[in-house]
Design a protein around this motif. Structure first.
Motif, short mmCIF file in Angstrom:
data_model
loop_
_atom_site.label_atom_id
_atom_site.label_comp_id
_atom_site.label_asym_id
_atom_site.label_seq_id
_atom_site.Cartn_x
_atom_site.Cartn_y
_atom_site.Cartn_z
N ASP A 186 38.83 30.14 54.51
CA ASP A 186 39.19 28.94 55.26
C ASP A 186 37.94 28.32 55.90
O ASP A 186 37.77 27.10 55.90
CB ASP A 186 40.22 29.28 56.35
CG ASP A 186 41.55 29.73 55.77
OD1 ASP A 186 41.71 29.68 54.52
OD2 ASP A 186 42.42 30.17 56.54
N ALA A 187 37.05 29.19 56.39
CA ALA A 187 35.83 28.69 57.05
C ALA A 187 34.92 28.00 56.04
O ALA A 187 34.31 26.97 56.35
CB ALA A 187 35.10 29.84 57.73
N MET B 18 35.52 24.14 45.19
CA MET B 18 36.16 24.67 43.99
C MET B 18 36.29 26.18 44.18
O MET B 18 35.29 26.84 44.50
CB MET B 18 35.28 24.45 42.75
CG MET B 18 34.81 23.05 42.56
SD MET B 18 36.14 22.01 41.97
CE MET B 18 35.46 20.44 42.45
N THR B 19 37.48 26.69 43.96
CA THR B 19 37.68 28.13 44.14
C THR B 19 38.09 28.79 42.84
O THR B 19 39.07 28.39 42.21
CB THR B 19 38.74 28.39 45.22
OG1 THR B 19 38.28 27.82 46.45
CG2 THR B 19 38.99 29.88 45.42
N GLU C 194 47.10 32.73 45.67
CA GLU C 194 47.77 32.45 46.95
C GLU C 194 46.72 32.17 48.03
O GLU C 194 46.85 31.22 48.81
CB GLU C 194 48.65 33.66 47.32
CG GLU C 194 49.46 33.47 48.58
CD GLU C 194 50.39 32.26 48.54
OE1 GLU C 194 51.05 32.04 47.51
OE2 GLU C 194 50.43 31.52 49.56
N VAL C 195 45.66 32.97 48.04
CA VAL C 195 44.58 32.77 49.01
C VAL C 195 43.95 31.38 48.82
O VAL C 195 43.70 30.64 49.78
CB VAL C 195 43.51 33.87 48.85
CG1 VAL C 195 42.27 33.55 49.68
CG2 VAL C 195 44.08 35.24 49.24
N ALA C 196 43.72 31.03 47.56
CA ALA C 196 43.07 29.73 47.27
C ALA C 196 43.97 28.57 47.71
O ALA C 196 43.49 27.59 48.28
CB ALA C 196 42.77 29.64 45.77
N ILE C 197 45.26 28.69 47.46
CA ILE C 197 46.18 27.62 47.86
C ILE C 197 46.14 27.47 49.38
O ILE C 197 45.97 26.36 49.91
CB ILE C 197 47.62 27.92 47.39
CG1 ILE C 197 47.70 27.97 45.86
CG2 ILE C 197 48.59 26.88 47.95
CD1 ILE C 197 49.01 28.55 45.33
N ARG C 198 46.25 28.58 50.09
CA ARG C 198 46.29 28.52 51.56
C ARG C 198 45.01 27.98 52.15
O ARG C 198 45.03 27.37 53.22
CB ARG C 198 46.53 29.92 52.14
CG ARG C 198 47.94 30.39 51.96
CD ARG C 198 48.17 31.65 52.77
NE ARG C 198 49.35 32.32 52.26
CZ ARG C 198 49.61 33.61 52.40
NH1 ARG C 198 48.74 34.37 53.05
NH2 ARG C 198 50.70 34.12 51.92
N MET D 255 54.70 27.97 44.22
CA MET D 255 53.25 27.82 44.40
C MET D 255 52.79 26.49 43.81
O MET D 255 51.97 25.77 44.41
CB MET D 255 52.50 28.97 43.71
CG MET D 255 52.64 30.30 44.42
SD MET D 255 52.25 31.68 43.28
CE MET D 255 50.54 31.99 43.67
N ALA D 256 53.29 26.16 42.64
CA ALA D 256 52.89 24.90 41.99
C ALA D 256 53.25 23.72 42.88
O ALA D 256 52.48 22.76 43.01
CB ALA D 256 53.56 24.78 40.63
#
Ligand SMILES: *[C@@H]1O[C@H](CO)[C@@H](O)[C@H](O)[C@H]1NC(C)=O
Ligand SMILES: *[C@@H]1O[C@H](CO)[C@@H](O)[C@H](O)[C@H]1NC(C)=O
Ligand SMILES: *[C@@H]1O[C@H](CO)[C@@H](O)[C@H](O)[C@H]1NC(C)=O
Ligand SMILES: *[C@@H]1O[C@H](CO)[C@@H](O)[C@H](O)[C@H]1NC(C)=O
Ligand SMILES: *[C@@H]1O[C@H](CO)[C@@H](O)[C@H](O)[C@H]1NC(C)=O
Ligand SMILES: *[C@@H]1O[C@H](CO)[C@@H](O)[C@H](O)[C@H]1NC(C)=O
Ligand SMILES: [Zn+2]
Length: 411
Positions: free
Chosen positions: A207-208, A221-222, A231-235, A254-255
């Motif tokens: 997030d940081a 870009m992740t 899930e981490v990337a979406i959040r 998720m989509a």
């Protein structure tokens, strides 16, 4: 074996992060050094003056359809429809497309830019840079594919990317994120790249990094290719998620969140196809997880259904030739378009994934269409070819221009 894994999975970080193997290759491979000299020399060339060139009888892809035969004029590095003062006429007799865009690639040589040009790929988005001098030299090569790049990828210490793949862009805590991100953009990178992986950053560090990127008005870009990391990337509210999960398909829910948050995805089915087709590679990579191409396809279908913008990218890597059989720079983008249509995209959606959609999401002004004043990045197809009927006809390449300069392969 370690290097195989590195190259395979994602090759996020560019070749020089692989200590030992590639540094040895640099020292002993004379052709590589020659290429680098040529690369640095080529930068100083100026645009050769060209009169106006008219492509007559060409059927233009306007972003949705391929039209009736008309005339497109190349004037310097731009497109015009004003035929006055035309110096040269080429009877096109075929379709003409805006040059294609590969939204996820890794390259380090001039030879790769030439190969891309020969396949009508006139813009690439590199997903990692470990040598800013080299990346600067690859940029703005007159008459060749345009190179945009991420900076050094941010990775967690002791993560797989660090211990196995040799990545060194460490960020140890959320408080280190602003300085790391400032270095990435201070070195001229177009966007930030970070790695989500099972033993990678915690959510707070992700997030940081994303917040620090957004604070500079830039995009992140992740990399994420397993369900948990997705899930981490979406959040994290990163901008562009790279790959799709190949272990467990991402869900409809998720989509929908990806869509609601205005994130976009570059699925890279190409790399998934190559890896999952090779039992040796899967056993090296899987860490006990089942990796299947079908999981990736199911994810793409969920994303399409939710209306998430999908960008065509390959994860092709010019340092991977000896490991990833068939992962050839250039042709793989055409294969990606075929895989996307096999997954359920229409031909026009696939073409848009390599033209209009990446131009919008990567903010590539004047590159996504054939319009007055747009950059003359053009792919002229052979007579009778129609990729809207069969997407594999994007390979019927007759001639290619990068910024108004025709790419002519050396004989
Ligand atoms: C970075 O790339 C440049 C240009 O190719 C090269 O001269 C230099 O040796 C490279 N630096 C490292 C540390 O590999
Ligand atoms: C990384 O691993 C080393 C050696 O196992 C350990 O000493 C160190 O504390 C670890 N660092 C982090 C950030 O986990
Ligand atoms: C470029 O990146 C390096 C670290 O890789 C950093 O030391 C340097 O300060 C950066 N340059 C700028 C102008 O930000
Ligand atoms: C992997 O898939 C195979 C076949 O679908 C299944 O038999 C096996 O239990 C799965 N293994 C794991 C670890 O999920
Ligand atoms: C599978 O991958 C291994 C390791 O890179 C490679 O040696 C082998 O040739 C590949 N097999 C096929 C069928 O591509
Ligand atoms: C598209 O063309 C390719 C190559 O000619 C061919 O193999 C394929 O069957 C065609 N697909 C369709 C849907 O017609
Ligand atoms: Zn990659």
């Amino acid at each position: 074996m370690q290097f195989i894994i590195y190259l395979l999975l994602t090759a996020l970080l560019g070749p020089s992060s692989v200590n030992g193997y590639l540094s040895g290759r640099h020292e002993t491979d004379g052709s590589h050094i020659e290429t680098q000299l040529e690369l640095l020399g080529a930068r100083s060339q100026s645009t050769p003056p060209t009169g106006k060139i008219a492509l007559t009888n060409v059927r233009v892809f306007d972003g949705w359809t391929i039209g009736e035969p008309s005339t497109v004029v190349i004037d310097g590095d731009s497109i015009t429809f004003d035929p006055r003062g035309v110096h040269n006429t080429i009877d096109g007799e075929g379709g003409v497309l805006p040059g294609l865009i590969d939204s996820h690639i890794h390259l380090s040589t001039l030879a790769s830019l030439k190969s891309l040009s020969s396949y009508g790929i006139t813009t690439v988005m590199s997903m990692g840079c470990t040598n800013y001098t080299l990346c600067a030299a690859l940029r703005n090569q007159v008459g060749l594919t345009t190179f945009f790049t991420a900076g050094e990828g941010a990775v967690a210490r002791n993560s797989t990317h660090a211990t196995v793949f040799g990545a060194t862009g460490f960020v140890n805590s959320p408080s280190e994120a602003p300085e790391f991100v400032a270095n990435v953009f201070g070195n001229g990178s177009e966007y930030m790249k970070l790695i989500a992986e099972p033993n990678g950053f915690n959510q707070a560090t992700h997030d940081a990094l994303v917040s620090a990127t957004h604070a500079l008005g830039k995009v992140a870009m992740t990399h994420a290719q397993d369900y948990g990391s997705y899930e981490v990337a979406i959040r994290s509210r990163t901008n562009g998620i790279q790959h799709v999960p190949f272990d467990i398909p991402l869900t409809e829910e998720m989509a929908q969140r990806i869509k609601q948050q205005a994130q976009y995805v570059t699925p890279t089915l190409n790399i998934g196809k190559i890896v999952t087709a090779n039992a040796t590679l899967v056993s090296i990579l899987s860490g006990g997880m089942n990796l299947t191409y079908q999981a990736g396809v199911a994810g793409v279908q969920q994303l399409m259904h939710a209306g998430v913008p999908l960008l065509a990218g390959t994860d092709a890597n010019d340092a991977a030739g000896s490991f990833l059989v068939g992962d050839t720079i250039g042709i793989t983008l055409h294969r990606e378009l075929q895989y996307l249509t096999e997954a359920g995209m229409s031909e026009v959606e696939a073409l848009r994934a390599a033209t209009v959609v990446p131009s919008i999401w990567h903010n590539l002004i004047g590159r996504w269409s054939i319009r007055e004043g747009y950059r003359a990045d053009l792919l002229l197809l052979k007579p009778g070819s129609d990729p809207l009927r069969n997407i594999s006809q994007t390979l019927d390449i007759a001639r290619v221009w990068n910024g108004g300069i025709e790419y002519v392969p050396a004989a």
